[in-house]
Design a protein around this motif. Sequence first.
Motif, PDB file in Angstrom:
ATOM      1  N   MET A 202     -25.242  -6.850   7.038  1.00 25.09           N
ATOM      2  CA  MET A 202     -25.943  -5.601   6.749  1.00 25.09           C
ATOM      3  C   MET A 202     -25.561  -4.475   7.703  1.00 25.09           C
ATOM      4  N   GLN A 203     -24.938  -4.827   8.836  1.00 23.31           N
ATOM      5  CA  GLN A 203     -24.493  -3.787   9.778  1.00 23.31           C
ATOM      6  C   GLN A 203     -23.106  -3.242   9.407  1.00 23.31           C
ATOM      7  N   LEU A 204     -22.412  -3.914   8.496  1.00 18.55           N
ATOM      8  CA  LEU A 204     -21.034  -3.522   8.178  1.00 18.55           C
ATOM      9  C   LEU A 204     -20.901  -2.066   7.716  1.00 18.55           C
ATOM     10  N   PRO A 205     -21.802  -1.555   6.873  1.00 21.35           N
ATOM     11  CA  PRO A 205     -21.629  -0.169   6.423  1.00 21.35           C
ATOM     12  C   PRO A 205     -21.550   0.831   7.578  1.00 21.35           C
ATOM     13  N   MET A 206     -22.247   0.530   8.671  1.00 21.48           N
ATOM     14  CA  MET A 206     -22.269   1.454   9.808  1.00 21.48           C
ATOM     15  C   MET A 206     -20.952   1.424  10.591  1.00 21.48           C
ATOM     16  N   GLN A 207     -20.144   0.385  10.345  1.00 19.42           N
ATOM     17  CA  GLN A 207     -18.895   0.257  11.107  1.00 19.42           C
ATOM     18  C   GLN A 207     -17.689   0.800  10.349  1.00 19.42           C
ATOM     19  N   LEU A 208     -17.919   1.289   9.132  1.00 20.83           N
ATOM     20  CA  LEU A 208     -16.796   1.736   8.313  1.00 20.83           C
ATOM     21  C   LEU A 208     -16.422   3.165   8.658  1.00 20.83           C
ATOM     22  N   SER A 209     -15.361   3.325   9.462  1.00 24.35           N
ATOM     23  CA  SER A 209     -14.991   4.691   9.838  1.00 24.35           C
ATOM     24  C   SER A 209     -13.519   4.975   9.587  1.00 24.35           C
TER      25      SER A 209
ATOM     26  N   MET B 165     -32.432   5.411  -2.454  1.00 25.53           N
ATOM     27  CA  MET B 165     -33.880   5.650  -2.540  1.00 25.53           C
ATOM     28  C   MET B 165     -34.303   6.710  -1.527  1.00 25.53           C
ATOM     29  N   VAL B 166     -33.825   6.544  -0.291  1.00 26.92           N
ATOM     30  CA  VAL B 166     -34.197   7.484   0.774  1.00 26.92           C
ATOM     31  C   VAL B 166     -33.663   8.881   0.448  1.00 26.92           C
ATOM     32  N   GLN B 167     -32.421   8.932  -0.053  1.00 26.05           N
ATOM     33  CA  GLN B 167     -31.825  10.231  -0.387  1.00 26.05           C
ATOM     34  C   GLN B 167     -32.581  10.933  -1.509  1.00 26.05           C
ATOM     35  N   SER B 168     -33.222  10.137  -2.383  1.00 23.12           N
ATOM     36  CA  SER B 168     -33.980  10.772  -3.462  1.00 23.12           C
ATOM     37  C   SER B 168     -35.456  10.925  -3.099  1.00 23.12           C
ATOM     38  N   GLY B 169     -35.783  10.565  -1.852  1.00 16.76           N
ATOM     39  CA  GLY B 169     -37.139  10.827  -1.363  1.00 16.76           C
ATOM     40  C   GLY B 169     -38.151   9.712  -1.585  1.00 16.76           C
ATOM     41  N   SER B 170     -37.693   8.533  -2.083  1.00 20.31           N
ATOM     42  CA  SER B 170     -38.660   7.437  -2.308  1.00 20.31           C
ATOM     43  C   SER B 170     -38.549   6.397  -1.195  1.00 20.31           C
ATOM     44  N   THR B 171     -38.919   6.756  -0.015  1.00 21.53           N
ATOM     45  CA  THR B 171     -38.772   5.879   1.151  1.00 21.53           C
ATOM     46  C   THR B 171     -39.593   4.604   1.041  1.00 21.53           C
TER      47      THR B 171
ATOM     48  N   ARG C 203     -34.998   0.204   8.527  1.00 18.29           N
ATOM     49  CA  ARG C 203     -35.420   1.557   8.145  1.00 18.29           C
ATOM     50  C   ARG C 203     -34.634   2.645   8.863  1.00 18.29           C
ATOM     51  N   GLU C 204     -34.460   2.475  10.181  1.00 12.90           N
ATOM     52  CA  GLU C 204     -33.789   3.519  10.977  1.00 12.90           C
ATOM     53  C   GLU C 204     -32.337   3.700  10.555  1.00 12.90           C
ATOM     54  N   GLU C 205     -31.602   2.579  10.434  1.00  8.00           N
ATOM     55  CA  GLU C 205     -30.193   2.635  10.046  1.00  8.00           C
ATOM     56  C   GLU C 205     -30.042   3.298   8.671  1.00  8.00           C
ATOM     57  N   ILE C 206     -30.924   2.908   7.763  1.00 12.36           N
ATOM     58  CA  ILE C 206     -30.832   3.434   6.398  1.00 12.36           C
ATOM     59  C   ILE C 206     -31.083   4.945   6.394  1.00 12.36           C
ATOM     60  N   LYS C 207     -32.082   5.358   7.174  1.00 12.81           N
ATOM     61  CA  LYS C 207     -32.424   6.785   7.235  1.00 12.81           C
ATOM     62  C   LYS C 207     -31.250   7.589   7.803  1.00 12.81           C
ATOM     63  N   SER C 208     -30.664   7.068   8.872  1.00  6.23           N
ATOM     64  CA  SER C 208     -29.597   7.844   9.500  1.00  6.23           C
ATOM     65  C   SER C 208     -28.335   7.850   8.621  1.00  6.23           C
ATOM     66  N   TYR C 209     -28.070   6.729   7.943  1.00  2.00           N
ATOM     67  CA  TYR C 209     -26.921   6.696   7.030  1.00  2.00           C
ATOM     68  C   TYR C 209     -27.144   7.680   5.879  1.00  2.00           C
ATOM     69  N   ALA C 210     -28.371   7.687   5.358  1.00  2.00           N
ATOM     70  CA  ALA C 210     -28.693   8.539   4.213  1.00  2.00           C
ATOM     71  C   ALA C 210     -28.498  10.016   4.553  1.00  2.00           C
ATOM     72  N   SER C 211     -28.834  10.394   5.779  1.00  6.56           N
ATOM     73  CA  SER C 211     -28.737  11.813   6.127  1.00  6.56           C
ATOM     74  C   SER C 211     -27.324  12.221   6.535  1.00  6.56           C
ATOM     75  N   SER C 212     -26.474  11.243   6.877  1.00 12.31           N
ATOM     76  CA  SER C 212     -25.126  11.617   7.320  1.00 12.31           C
ATOM     77  C   SER C 212     -24.054  11.390   6.254  1.00 12.31           C
ATOM     78  N   HIS C 213     -24.459  10.903   5.059  1.00 12.17           N
ATOM     79  CA  HIS C 213     -23.476  10.694   3.992  1.00 12.17           C
ATOM     80  C   HIS C 213     -23.904  11.433   2.736  1.00 12.17           C
ATOM     81  N   PRO C 214     -22.930  11.969   1.983  1.00 13.08           N
ATOM     82  CA  PRO C 214     -23.290  12.739   0.780  1.00 13.08           C
ATOM     83  C   PRO C 214     -23.991  11.872  -0.269  1.00 13.08           C
TER      84      PRO C 214
END
Length: 384
Positions: A223-230, A321-327, A336-347
Motif C-alpha cells: 500500500m506504500q508503493l504509490p507514494m514511491q512512484l516518482s 473518494m477524497v478528491q470528490s469530497g467523500s472522505t 488517511r494521511e497518505e491518501i489525503k496528501s496523495y489526493a491533493s498533490s495529484h490531478p
Amino acid sequence: MSSVFDDLVGQEHITEILQGATAASREGAQTQEMTHAWLFTGPPGSGRSSAAVAFAQSLICSNGGCGTCSDCNAAKTSGHPDVEIIRTQGLSIKVEEIRELLTRVAWAPSMAGWRVVVMEDADRLTESAANALLKTIEEPGTRTVWLLCTPTLHDVLPTIRSRCRHLQLRTPSTDAVTQILINREEISPNMAQFAAKVSQGHIGRARYLATNEAARSNRKVIMQLPMQLSSLASALQTAQTLVDIATEEAKFVSESRDEIEIEKLQEAYGKGATGRGMATGGSKAVKELEKEQKSRTTRMVRDSVDGALLDLATFYRDVMMVQSGSTELTINTDMREEIKSYASSHPEHSTILKINAIMDARTSLARNAAPLVTCEALMCKLSK
Ligand SMILES: [Zn+2]
C-alpha cells in the motif's frame, strides 16, 4: 434452536431456499423445492462450499440441520456414511476418480433419506469426468443429491449446468464479516473491522489478515508503493517489490503442502515400510505430482499478485473518494494521511485512469501474461 444455516454470512436469500428444500425433502417426493442436482456459485470467499456442506447436513439430520447432533458433526468432517465431501488436492478431477465415486454412491442411503455428495471444486472436472458425472445426474428417481460448487456458472459444462438448480452466493457485507471475525474467531473488534473492510467481503482473506502479522506487514508495504512512484527506475523497482512479496506469500502457503503430498504419495508406494525403495511406478508418480505442484504454485503466485493489485486499487479508489469530497467512505482507514496528501498533490482526472490501468493489468494476468512484465508496465502508467 441453532441451525447450520446460521453460519452462512450474508446469504439469507439462499438460506430460505435451502430450508424450503429440506422441508420438502422430508415428504420424500421430488418436488419443485427439492431436486437432486444443485450448483452453488459465488466469488472467492463468499463461502459457497460452506453453504453446500450446511445443506448436506440439513438433509441428513433428523432435526433439519441442528449443527449439534452426531449426524451433523459427522457430515461436516466427511465421517457420515451418507455424505461425501470431495475436496480436490490436485489441479483436476479425473474421469477415473469420478467412476470410482459413482460406484461408491450407487448404493441406497444407509441411514438418512438421502445420500449427498458435495463437490467443492466442480470447475476442476476434466471434460470426460464431467461427462461421466452427467449421466448420473440425468438419472431420475435417484436418492443421491449432488451439490456442485464453482466460482461462476461458466466453469461447468452447459449440459451439467442446465440440469442443476443454481444458487448464487453474494459477497457478504463488511459488517457481516466483522461480526463473524469477532464472534467465531474471537478477534478484537478493531482488528476485525479493519480486516473486514480492507478485504472487501472476502471472509478467508479477512481472517488471514486478522490472524497473520506477516500478511498485514506485507499489505502495508504494497500500500506504500504509490507514494514511491516518482521515476521510471522507481516504477521498475516497485513492480519487483510487488511481485517478490506476492511470490513469497504464495510459496509460504504451497511449500509445506507440497512436502506433505509428496510424503503421502511415497508412503502409498511403500517407501519406508519395507526398508527398500518405492514400488514400481513410484518415482514416475512422484515426478508427475511435482509437475502438478509446480503449475499450482505458478497459479498461486498469479492469484497473489492479483490480490496485491486489488489492494492497490482500493488505494486509488480512496484517493478518488477524497478528491470528490467523500472522505467518510474511505476503505483504508489506516492510511488517511497518505491518501489525503496523495489526493491533493495529484490531478483528479488521472485517478480514474490509474484504476482502469490496474483493472487492465488484472485482465492481462488472467490471460497468462507474465506477472513481472505486467506489473512493470502498470507501475510505469501509475507513475505518470
Ligand atoms: Zn443435526
